[in-house]
Each structure stands twice: as structure tokens, then as C-alpha cells.
Motif scaffolding. Structure first.
Motif, short mmCIF file in Angstrom:
data_model
loop_
_atom_site.label_atom_id
_atom_site.label_comp_id
_atom_site.label_asym_id
_atom_site.label_seq_id
_atom_site.Cartn_x
_atom_site.Cartn_y
_atom_site.Cartn_z
N HIS A 149 0.82 -1.22 0.00
CA HIS A 149 0.00 0.00 0.00
C HIS A 149 0.86 1.26 0.00
N LYS B 190 2.30 4.95 -0.61
CA LYS B 190 1.67 6.26 -0.84
C LYS B 190 2.03 6.79 -2.22
N THR B 191 3.28 6.53 -2.62
CA THR B 191 3.74 6.95 -3.94
C THR B 191 4.57 5.83 -4.55
#
Length: 80
Positions: free
Chosen positions: A31, A33-34
Motif C-alpha cells: 500500500h 503512498k507513492t
């Protein structure tokens, strides 16, 4: 569809589907974020930084050729 991607060498195209599966798995599990893609690939990334100095000093192309059983050596020792 993958055969139409001119920016990727013919020898690498079959690997794109596998790379996409690995990337999909990593995204689902981590997962992030970027996500940042390097134009230089692994040689400039995290895995490369984890290699010992001795491993980093090796020529990746020559090492890959030596590991590939389809390459042959000539009498002079060079790779054909």
C-alpha cells in the motif's frame, strides 16, 4: 499488445507481464503512498544499494552472459 511496445527490447517483452504481476502484488501488499519509476532500473535502486562493493563493481552484461548457457566461449576465451 506487448509486441507493439517499441521502447522495450524484443528479448525483454516476454518479461513485462511477469513484472506487472510482481508490481501489482507489491502494491496490494505494501500500500505505498507513492511509486517512483527509475529510468535506470534496479542498478540505481534499493536492491543495487544493498549489494556489496564487489558485486557492484561487476559488469552486469558480462555476468549475465556468463550465466547464460546459450553463450559460447571461443578458443581465445572471449564470448561469442
Amino acid at each position: 499488445m506487448l509486441a507493439n511496445i517499441d521502447a522495450v527490447a524484443d528479448a525483454r517483452r516476454p518479461l513485462l507481464a511477469y513484472a506487472a504481476l510482481v508490481l501489482e502484488y507489491v502494491i496490494r501488499v505494501a500500500h505505498p503512498k507513492t511509486i517512483v519509476f527509475s529510468t535506470f532500473g534496479v542498478r540505481e535502486g534499493l536492491l543495487y544499494s544493498m549489494l556489496s562493493d564487489a558485486e557492484r563493481s561487476k559488469d552486469g552484461l558480462i555476468c549475465a552472459a556468463l550465466m547464460n548457457p546459450s553463450f559460447k566461449r571461443s578458443a581465445g576465451g572471449s564470448i561469442e
